[in-house]
Design a protein around this motif. Sequence first.
Motif, PDB file in Angstrom:
ATOM      1  N   LYS A   1       0.820  -1.307   0.054  1.00 39.23           N
ATOM      2  CA  LYS A   1      -0.024  -0.061  -0.165  1.00 39.23           C
ATOM      3  C   LYS A   1       0.779   1.368  -0.020  1.00 39.23           C
ATOM      4  O   LYS A   1       0.339   2.230  -0.692  1.00 39.23           O
ATOM      5  CB  LYS A   1      -1.104  -0.044   1.254  1.00 39.23           C
ATOM      6  CG  LYS A   1      -2.039  -0.778   1.096  1.00 39.23           C
ATOM      7  CD  LYS A   1      -2.935  -0.887   2.320  1.00 39.23           C
ATOM      8  CE  LYS A   1      -4.205  -1.921   2.057  1.00 39.23           C
ATOM      9  NZ  LYS A   1      -5.171  -2.164   3.125  1.00 39.23           N
TER      10      LYS A   1
ATOM     11  N   CYS B   1       3.457   1.732  -1.554  1.00 37.29           N
ATOM     12  CA  CYS B   1       3.995   1.666  -2.929  1.00 37.29           C
ATOM     13  C   CYS B   1       2.724   2.145  -4.147  1.00 37.29           C
ATOM     14  O   CYS B   1       3.183   2.621  -5.148  1.00 37.29           O
ATOM     15  CB  CYS B   1       4.771   0.649  -3.601  1.00 37.29           C
ATOM     16  SG  CYS B   1       5.852  -0.141  -2.324  1.00 37.29           S
TER      17      CYS B   1
ATOM     18  N   SER C   1      -0.239   3.569  -3.403  1.00 36.23           N
ATOM     19  CA  SER C   1      -0.906   4.730  -2.872  1.00 36.23           C
ATOM     20  C   SER C   1      -1.057   5.751  -4.040  1.00 36.23           C
ATOM     21  O   SER C   1      -0.188   6.018  -4.959  1.00 36.23           O
ATOM     22  CB  SER C   1      -0.616   5.448  -1.530  1.00 36.23           C
ATOM     23  OG  SER C   1       0.904   5.745  -2.054  1.00 36.23           O
ATOM     24  N   ASP C   2      -2.031   6.390  -4.121  1.00 34.42           N
ATOM     25  CA  ASP C   2      -2.329   7.452  -5.237  1.00 34.42           C
ATOM     26  C   ASP C   2      -1.581   8.615  -4.854  1.00 34.42           C
ATOM     27  O   ASP C   2      -1.314   9.128  -3.780  1.00 34.42           O
ATOM     28  CB  ASP C   2      -3.952   7.816  -5.030  1.00 34.42           C
ATOM     29  CG  ASP C   2      -4.687   6.977  -5.471  1.00 34.42           C
ATOM     30  OD1 ASP C   2      -4.411   5.985  -6.456  1.00 34.42           O
ATOM     31  OD2 ASP C   2      -5.966   6.659  -5.037  1.00 34.42           O
ATOM     32  N   ASP C   3      -1.025   9.286  -6.121  1.00 36.09           N
ATOM     33  CA  ASP C   3      -0.263  10.381  -5.956  1.00 36.09           C
ATOM     34  C   ASP C   3      -0.374  11.327  -7.091  1.00 36.09           C
ATOM     35  O   ASP C   3      -1.327  11.058  -8.107  1.00 36.09           O
ATOM     36  CB  ASP C   3       1.204  10.252  -5.475  1.00 36.09           C
ATOM     37  CG  ASP C   3       1.877   9.145  -6.573  1.00 36.09           C
ATOM     38  OD1 ASP C   3       1.525   9.114  -7.808  1.00 36.09           O
ATOM     39  OD2 ASP C   3       2.894   8.393  -6.209  1.00 36.09           O
ATOM     40  N   PHE C   4       0.531  12.368  -7.328  1.00 35.48           N
ATOM     41  CA  PHE C   4       0.557  12.945  -8.707  1.00 35.48           C
ATOM     42  C   PHE C   4       1.264  12.407  -9.775  1.00 35.48           C
ATOM     43  O   PHE C   4       1.470  13.234 -10.791  1.00 35.48           O
ATOM     44  CB  PHE C   4       0.950  14.437  -8.262  1.00 35.48           C
ATOM     45  CG  PHE C   4       0.169  15.410  -7.253  1.00 35.48           C
ATOM     46  CD1 PHE C   4      -0.887  15.934  -7.668  1.00 35.48           C
ATOM     47  CD2 PHE C   4       0.612  15.159  -5.963  1.00 35.48           C
ATOM     48  CE1 PHE C   4      -1.898  16.823  -6.855  1.00 35.48           C
ATOM     49  CE2 PHE C   4      -0.368  15.915  -5.089  1.00 35.48           C
ATOM     50  CZ  PHE C   4      -1.354  16.632  -5.603  1.00 35.48           C
ATOM     51  N   ASP C   5       2.146  11.397  -9.600  1.00 38.31           N
ATOM     52  CA  ASP C   5       2.891  10.693 -10.807  1.00 38.31           C
ATOM     53  C   ASP C   5       2.103  10.482 -11.975  1.00 38.31           C
ATOM     54  O   ASP C   5       0.922  10.066 -11.624  1.00 38.31           O
ATOM     55  CB  ASP C   5       3.550   9.733 -10.292  1.00 38.31           C
ATOM     56  CG  ASP C   5       5.177   9.759  -9.989  1.00 38.31           C
ATOM     57  OD1 ASP C   5       5.566  10.700 -10.864  1.00 38.31           O
ATOM     58  OD2 ASP C   5       5.624   9.294  -9.293  1.00 38.31           O
ATOM     59  N   THR C   6       2.716  10.646 -12.925  1.00 39.91           N
ATOM     60  CA  THR C   6       2.208  10.279 -14.377  1.00 39.91           C
ATOM     61  C   THR C   6       2.818   9.152 -14.854  1.00 39.91           C
ATOM     62  O   THR C   6       2.401   8.627 -15.841  1.00 39.91           O
ATOM     63  CB  THR C   6       2.180  11.259 -15.422  1.00 39.91           C
ATOM     64  OG1 THR C   6       3.736  11.782 -15.644  1.00 39.91           O
ATOM     65  CG2 THR C   6       1.433  12.558 -15.089  1.00 39.91           C
TER      66      THR C   6
ATOM     67  N   LEU D   1       8.462   4.248  -9.167  1.00 44.76           N
ATOM     68  CA  LEU D   1       8.436   4.358  -8.074  1.00 44.76           C
ATOM     69  C   LEU D   1       9.370   5.770  -7.724  1.00 44.76           C
ATOM     70  O   LEU D   1      10.669   5.656  -7.894  1.00 44.76           O
ATOM     71  CB  LEU D   1       8.617   3.411  -7.050  1.00 44.76           C
ATOM     72  CG  LEU D   1       8.029   3.380  -5.520  1.00 44.76           C
ATOM     73  CD1 LEU D   1       6.659   3.724  -5.377  1.00 44.76           C
ATOM     74  CD2 LEU D   1       8.717   2.330  -4.902  1.00 44.76           C
TER      75      LEU D   1
ATOM     76  N   CYS E   1      11.837   8.008  -5.648  1.00 41.00           N
ATOM     77  CA  CYS E   1      12.674   7.792  -4.738  1.00 41.00           C
ATOM     78  C   CYS E   1      13.871   8.747  -4.412  1.00 41.00           C
ATOM     79  O   CYS E   1      13.881   9.478  -5.313  1.00 41.00           O
ATOM     80  CB  CYS E   1      13.503   6.388  -5.030  1.00 41.00           C
ATOM     81  SG  CYS E   1      12.502   5.206  -5.340  1.00 41.00           S
TER      82      CYS E   1
ATOM     83  N   TYR F   1      13.672   8.097 -10.320  1.00 37.72           N
ATOM     84  CA  TYR F   1      13.196   6.672 -10.828  1.00 37.72           C
ATOM     85  C   TYR F   1      14.229   5.649 -11.061  1.00 37.72           C
ATOM     86  O   TYR F   1      14.455   5.204 -12.122  1.00 37.72           O
ATOM     87  CB  TYR F   1      12.100   6.582 -11.887  1.00 37.72           C
ATOM     88  CG  TYR F   1      11.181   7.659 -11.593  1.00 37.72           C
ATOM     89  CD1 TYR F   1      10.165   7.473 -11.045  1.00 37.72           C
ATOM     90  CD2 TYR F   1      11.418   9.139 -12.223  1.00 37.72           C
ATOM     91  CE1 TYR F   1       8.962   8.629 -10.570  1.00 37.72           C
ATOM     92  CE2 TYR F   1      10.497  10.237 -11.958  1.00 37.72           C
ATOM     93  CZ  TYR F   1       9.366   9.915 -11.314  1.00 37.72           C
ATOM     94  OH  TYR F   1       8.281  10.679 -10.958  1.00 37.72           O
TER      95      TYR F   1
ATOM     96  N   ARG G   1      -0.596  -2.284 -12.253  1.00 33.46           N
ATOM     97  CA  ARG G   1       0.461  -1.824 -11.938  1.00 33.46           C
ATOM     98  C   ARG G   1       1.749  -2.586 -12.744  1.00 33.46           C
ATOM     99  O   ARG G   1       2.631  -1.922 -13.236  1.00 33.46           O
ATOM    100  CB  ARG G   1       0.999  -1.649 -10.385  1.00 33.46           C
ATOM    101  CG  ARG G   1       2.057  -0.663 -10.105  1.00 33.46           C
ATOM    102  CD  ARG G   1       2.001   0.646 -10.637  1.00 33.46           C
ATOM    103  NE  ARG G   1       2.939   1.674 -10.171  1.00 33.46           N
ATOM    104  CZ  ARG G   1       2.693   2.492  -9.083  1.00 33.46           C
ATOM    105  NH1 ARG G   1       1.531   2.328  -8.275  1.00 33.46           N
ATOM    106  NH2 ARG G   1       3.635   3.206  -8.795  1.00 33.46           N
TER     107      ARG G   1
END
Length: 599
Positions: free
Chosen positions: A288, A290, A292-297, A301, A303, A319, A354
């Motif tokens: 969870k 890794c 989780s919702d975020d702003f990434d397109t 991951l 880091c 990345y 994913r």
Amino acid sequence: MSSPQLGKLKEENEAEEEASQPLNHATAPATASETESPMRISVSERKKMKNKKNKERKKKKKAAARDAGSVAPNINVTWAKLKKGTRTFENGESSEAAKEASFSKLACLSLMESSFHEFIVKSSEESPATMVEEAWNGLRDSIVIYEGKPVGTLAAMDSTKEPLNYNQVFVRDFIPAGLAFLMKKPAEPEIVKNFLLKTLHLQGREKKVDNFTLGEGVLPASFKVSTDSPCGKETIVADFGGSAIGRVAPVDSGFWWIILLRAYTKCTGDHTLRERPEVQKGMRLILKLCLSDDFDTFPTLLCADGCSMIDRRMGIYGYPIDIQALFYFALRCAVQLLKPTDGGKELLERIAKRIAALCFHIQQYYWLDFKQLNNVYRYKTEEYSLTAVNTFNVMPESIPDWVFDFMPSSRGGYLIGNVSPARMDFRWFLVGNCISILSGLATDKQATAIMDLIEERWDDLIGEMPLKIAYPALEGDEWRTITGCDPKNTRWSYHNGGSWPTLLWLLASACSMTGRLQIAKRAIELAEQRLSKDGWPEYYDGMTGKYIGKQARKFQTWSMSGYLIAKMMIENPYNVSLLSIEGGVSRSTSDNLSGIRYK
């Protein structure tokens, strides 16, 4: 990997090894000086050559005699008795019967001398067996006991230097040790099970760095068993990144934990451990974090620098391929370990999506071979459309000069270090590339090309001591800017182009997967020339790995366990099935509960 496939792979490996053995003194073509007629060499020169050979032969005999002293005392005693009888006959003090007995003794003496020299030669040839035993002894000596049970291994046992944090159990360092115990015949899975449960227990602790509380799913970077002197009670002190260089939490710990859990389950056939409620919960918490919702397109991951094996500032923020490959590997392992109950079905569906997106992204944007390098070199910039070829708006002028020389034109390729907007890190990172092969992230064609590159650039990536963790080294202004003038990561040292023997296990695993065992054998033979003599250092320095690392701890546990796994992989290629996941993943969601279809 199925048994028929493994059997076929083993046969192909054996055939390929015979056909592609590296040149040696027995098979290498003769040089001009070796084929020159002896008649052209003067008498004096021949005499010099003969004397030189005799001296070398005497030196070898003396060395053999020294080695033999402690190995075969009984033979020496027998020789002495035989020689005494022979001297009696030579002095004329024996009867005819004694003469006949002496002749028998002489014949026996000659036979024993011949056998003894064969024994010495054989003992010399079998030195790797002694090295394996030494590595196992070192590994056992490093075992940490907590409440009467083995729970891990110390990072190093170098008594000549300040321990710092090398007297702790590191999660990533224990992985090769745990795998070695699982691959051993018979297997010793108890320490692996205890380690998995103990680190899982630590996951449940409150984790704070200054006034900030870390995510619930974070696993420790390391832990230490401490004894409270007044009452003698054992306690475990865990580090979640608060004591690490740069205060960075270990992103890779959770991934390695899931990978090791799957290996334990496959080795023992014991599904009760992974089915425990606390183990299922621990996996869900890691994933969870890794997913989780975020702003990434991007499916990759995000880091911070220093969040993995390269735990100091080395410009891997963003990345990094090492983390992306481990992330993908852990996701695929989790599909086989998670139960669909208690919300597991929804999580498995998210994992499936994913995995497919991550697989496409890495194969599409991280792959570099001669053709793709030429494409990047010809990129247009400022493309504003969904059909843009230069997706990340990378400037061709940013391609470093060394890449053009490093990339073979005929065969070979690799997954580059990092991809993000307007940035491509063209450095080679061994962990990410080998894990990509093991996990099925790299296509079969890409896996073959990665192994081709290692062969083509052997001197750069293997050198005199395997293996380069990253290539090339950062130097000059680049080193000052990216590392912040890090005195430990100077050029061709430590993480900055240093050579790490522990990585042998990853190379050997990738070789087993691709049927290229001769590459692993050659690398292992190089390591065997020095690794034990040098005291099992953590890493080596220099462009070719010629020098023991300037700050390297000796008797490093994962240098020993990495070597042991590599040896076991070569002796029994079936061992790779403990780790590997066959085939890539397509984007279909119709084949099973998790929505994953294996090619």
